[in-house]
Design a protein around this motif. Sequence first.
Motif, PDB file in Angstrom:
ATOM      1  N   LYS A   1       0.829  -1.203   0.000  1.00  0.00           N
ATOM      2  CA  LYS A   1       0.000   0.000   0.000  1.00  0.00           C
ATOM      3  C   LYS A   1       0.864   1.255   0.000  1.00  0.00           C
ATOM      4  N   ARG A   2       1.950   1.215   0.820  1.00  0.00           N
ATOM      5  CA  ARG A   2       2.841   2.365   0.864  1.00  0.00           C
ATOM      6  C   ARG A   2       3.498   2.600  -0.488  1.00  0.00           C
TER       7      ARG A   2
ATOM      8  N   LYS B   1       1.727   6.594  -6.547  1.00  0.00           N
ATOM      9  CA  LYS B   1       0.688   7.548  -6.934  1.00  0.00           C
ATOM     10  C   LYS B   1       1.146   8.974  -6.679  1.00  0.00           C
ATOM     11  N   GLU B   2       1.781   9.179  -5.506  1.00  0.00           N
ATOM     12  CA  GLU B   2       2.284  10.513  -5.188  1.00  0.00           C
ATOM     13  C   GLU B   2       3.381  10.933  -6.166  1.00  0.00           C
TER      14      GLU B   2
ATOM     15  N   ALA C   1       3.490  14.813 -12.589  1.00  0.00           N
ATOM     16  CA  ALA C   1       2.546  15.600 -13.405  1.00  0.00           C
ATOM     17  C   ALA C   1       2.629  17.080 -13.041  1.00  0.00           C
ATOM     18  N   ILE C   2       2.754  17.349 -11.722  1.00  0.00           N
ATOM     19  CA  ILE C   2       2.869  18.750 -11.295  1.00  0.00           C
ATOM     20  C   ILE C   2       4.155  19.366 -11.828  1.00  0.00           C
ATOM     21  N   ALA C   3       5.248  18.570 -11.759  1.00  0.00           N
ATOM     22  CA  ALA C   3       6.532  19.083 -12.257  1.00  0.00           C
ATOM     23  C   ALA C   3       6.468  19.342 -13.758  1.00  0.00           C
TER      24      ALA C   3
END
Length: 363
Positions: A134-135, A141-142, A148-150
């Motif tokens: 999960k981590r 995902k993060e 995507a933000i970068a």
Amino acid sequence: MKRLLIITALLALLLPVQAVGTDAKKQYSSPRRYPAEIECAINRDIQKADSLVKAGKPDEALTFYKKSLKSKDSLYNRITTSQMEEILSLYNMDKLTLQKEQRRNMFHQICLSISVIIIFALLLFNIHIYRSRKRLQKDEKEMRRLTAIAEEANEIKSRFLTTISYNIRIPLNNVVGFSQLMTEDANLSEDEKREYSGIIQSNSAELIRLVNNILDLSRLEANMMKFQLQNCNVQEWCNELPCLVQMRSEGSIHLELVADTGNAIIHTDVSRLTQLVSGMLLYPVECKRTRIVNMQLTYNPETQAINCRIENSPLTDPAFSSQKESISHRINLLFFEHFNGSYRVEKSGDNPIIYFTYPTLTT
């Protein structure tokens, strides 16, 4: 009468049974003789004693009776001893069986405990694997989100650099071009020189303002902006703002200010705050058109903050929309957020409204 004497003697002999057991063992306790043979011998002695009693010889019968009693006592002792040994053997067997069962139960308990420990360890391992997975999924995902933000930031930065390069190039070319023209052309009249000098000065000022805005934006985003902080009475600051706007706009901007802040005190860089707020009230480019700007400041005691509302601001006018105005909005947002305030522009008709908040110290 003789039978009565014989019975009495027999009863007297039955009492000290243990005392007479030794002689009987010497005569009948041969290891090779079995209880059945001894019992047959005792029965024969009793029969002989009965025969002697019937024959009228009680004394001789008494001897056989004593002998048979001793034999019976010896037989009973032997049977009792045998039974005790058998009981002891059974007890030992039961004890050994119990110990065996106890060892078996202990072995089963150990096996069960080991199985439970193994199952628990496997359960913990599976939980650890599940959490790790999960981590990893969350990190992945993060990472995708940050990537995507970068990428979006790089694209925005590329567009920003392209636009800002164009905005810098125009005034810079004007400054360089008219400077060369004034230097190389000796036939220019005084009016032309004054006109060219004015163009150079206005473009130089525009260039300096644009570069300063870019530097301020970079410092704010990197959280490296240095402020000269001091306490400021909001009501006193508002009293000076209309005159400042009137002077800087040369009378083209008329500020209608309504301030109800009481004795609210803010801790800020007064010069920087005045520069940013005046930038919301003045034209971003040279313009002599008369304009009325409405500004309202109120103090909210529940949130311990100053709320400001600016209508008809030239900074939000679509007619003056450009990359420079976007930089100004970004600088305003970072400045107010740095001091735990807020800044936003909400669309309302043709001209959006500016809202900002700033926390207070005391009232």
